[in-house]
Design a protein around this motif. Sequence first.
Motif, short mmCIF file in Angstrom:
data_model
loop_
_atom_site.label_atom_id
_atom_site.label_comp_id
_atom_site.label_asym_id
_atom_site.label_seq_id
_atom_site.Cartn_x
_atom_site.Cartn_y
_atom_site.Cartn_z
N LEU A 1 10.66 6.82 6.60
CA LEU A 1 11.54 5.81 6.01
C LEU A 1 11.52 4.51 6.80
O LEU A 1 11.49 3.41 6.24
N SER A 2 11.50 4.60 8.13
CA SER A 2 11.53 3.40 8.96
C SER A 2 10.30 2.52 8.70
O SER A 2 10.42 1.31 8.48
N LEU A 3 9.12 3.12 8.72
CA LEU A 3 7.91 2.35 8.49
C LEU A 3 7.81 1.87 7.05
O LEU A 3 7.33 0.75 6.78
N ALA A 4 8.25 2.70 6.10
CA ALA A 4 8.24 2.29 4.69
C ALA A 4 9.14 1.08 4.47
O ALA A 4 8.79 0.15 3.74
N THR A 5 10.29 1.08 5.11
CA THR A 5 11.21 -0.06 5.00
C THR A 5 10.62 -1.31 5.62
O THR A 5 10.71 -2.42 5.06
N GLU B 1 0.80 -1.21 0.00
CA GLU B 1 0.00 0.00 0.00
C GLU B 1 0.84 1.27 0.00
O GLU B 1 0.44 2.28 -0.58
N GLY B 2 2.03 1.26 0.62
CA GLY B 2 2.80 2.48 0.73
C GLY B 2 2.16 3.45 1.72
O GLY B 2 1.44 3.03 2.63
N LEU B 3 2.43 4.75 1.56
CA LEU B 3 1.85 5.78 2.43
C LEU B 3 2.21 5.54 3.89
O LEU B 3 1.42 5.82 4.79
N ALA B 4 3.42 5.02 4.13
CA ALA B 4 3.82 4.70 5.50
C ALA B 4 4.03 5.96 6.34
O ALA B 4 3.68 6.00 7.51
N GLU C 1 3.28 2.04 -3.68
CA GLU C 1 4.35 1.58 -2.79
C GLU C 1 5.50 2.58 -2.66
O GLU C 1 6.29 2.49 -1.73
N VAL C 2 5.58 3.54 -3.57
CA VAL C 2 6.64 4.55 -3.47
C VAL C 2 6.07 5.92 -3.11
O VAL C 2 6.78 6.92 -3.19
N THR C 3 4.79 5.97 -2.72
CA THR C 3 4.18 7.24 -2.33
C THR C 3 4.41 7.50 -0.85
O THR C 3 4.20 6.61 -0.02
N GLY C 4 4.84 8.69 -0.53
CA GLY C 4 5.10 9.04 0.87
C GLY C 4 6.59 8.98 1.18
O GLY C 4 7.38 8.35 0.47
N GLY D 1 9.26 5.82 0.68
CA GLY D 1 8.71 4.77 -0.15
C GLY D 1 9.65 4.34 -1.26
O GLY D 1 9.91 3.14 -1.45
N ALA D 2 10.18 5.30 -2.01
CA ALA D 2 11.08 4.97 -3.12
C ALA D 2 12.37 4.35 -2.60
O ALA D 2 12.89 3.39 -3.18
#
Length: 560
Positions: free
Chosen positions: A118-122, A112-115, A149-152, A155-156
């Motif tokens: 960086l920590s939560l996205a990872t 979903e992304g939008l974590a 998945e790369v939004t926020g 994410g990227a």
Amino acid sequence: MMKPKSKTEKCRSIRWKSAFIAIVLIGLGASAVRTSAQDKSFILLGDTHFDKLSLHDMPWLQANYPNDVSQVNNYSQITQYYFSRLISELLHQSQITAPGVAGILQMGDLQEGLAGNLSLATQMAREARDSLRAPSFIPPWILTKGNHEVTGPGGAEAFNSVILPFVQSELNQPVTATSYACTIGDVRFIVLDSYDSNLLTFLEYELTSSSAKYKVILTHMPVIPVTGRLWHLFQTDDVKRETLLNLIAKSKALVICGHLHKYSVVKRSTAYGPIVQIMVASVISDPAKNTPSAYTTTYDASLVDLEPTFDPSTQSSRKAYLTKEAAYVTDYRMAEMPGYGVLSLNSATGAWTLKAYAGLGEQLYETVSLISYRLRVNPVGTGTATISPNDSVFLVGSKVVLTADPALGWKFDGWSGDRSGRLNPDTVVMDGDKNITATFSQIPAGQYEVRRTLVGSGVVVAEPPGPYYSLGTVVTLKARSNAGSRFVGWSGDVNGTDTVLTVRVDGHKSVTATFKKLESYRIDVRPGQHGSVTLEPSGGVYVEGTTVTVRGQGDPGWEL
């Protein structure tokens, strides 16, 4: 952890920016393509939006993407209850499908992304990755980058640091860019980052440099628009889109995509041949769902009407775009039906076959053969024969409408070859290559025709009915509009706006009756305080010409 090379066929990645690496890999590609000519299957997976509430900075989400909060809640529940079941079913399919499954292709938005950081996205990327690793699939995962998945924030970076190394380990090859390519047997897979500004350069290099027998393009964003939202590559750049379509058609590449959460198969003609595109949707909220909640095979401006609340201000422009695109779309089906697909290749014939599965429980919805057959229709005599959709190559099972149009003073005698009879228009089902002849002959000597052509929705009644007349006959024509239309006028060998006219036959005549669709208008009523307003007839939307009575009624003690 790297997979042993014995468990998967050697795949390769090319970073288009590196000429040296590209040259080396071209050499490797020539030998890799020759290693196998066996039949193969590939599992197709659309967007899945893996998610958990604990993987979001919720205050950040509510502040920056408030409209996505409900979506996050929904996807988190779907992940909790059904994601592992989906992966288990894919594992089972990979074990029982024949011919054997050689890869699992996922079309982006795995997570979903939008974590929010960086920590939560990872962490989200790692948990999504681990959910794929857990069943120990033997076929490699080939993942496509989406947009969610790369939004926020982060994410990227998480995609590059977690997902790309996972793909690299699956394929036993370097994968250092979000656009990459690999070869499995006779098939070259070209994975596109739909948001890469150098997409065309990368794709052109891959399509023209590879000697693979079959080429398949994996992209999150569709190449051919599938819904009235028009989300597809180069939607607003006609020049780049034309270049993209021509590149794909010249290489006879198959396109597989996701993003729109629909199941679809569509074929579009180009100057260099047809393009076939498959779309898969895999966010499964109902595991028992095995029939679509909506289904259409009609590709035209009416697709906009299926989503009436989406951006009303652009409805007209989107309808115009689809009307133009419809002239090239020759096969189309689209369904609201989540699941997955199994795509199989017969290497001897080059035929692809798609099996579409709905929900969970290995429920086969339909089997679609992607074989194409050629249709040729030739006129004999003076007249034309047209086909709709207007193409010469059609997917097996396609229904094509044949229409014979004799020249003035000629008549249609019938079909011959791979179609017989005099039905006009007629429909042919493409179950093989077909050659059909439309035969025309002159009408009897001394007889004359008054041909009636209709534009719009209506009918023209002739008295006497004909179809042919002697010299001097007076023919009365009456135009009658259908509901929702009005008669505009006559043109051709006569003109005028009266619904009834007479024609004296002194030769062949051609008459056109034009009808116009009535416009619909809305009356919005906003009563002030202490009163109400009613419309008679009620409804609020009326066809032009309708008389509407507006009545104002004050509350007790108040007057209009």
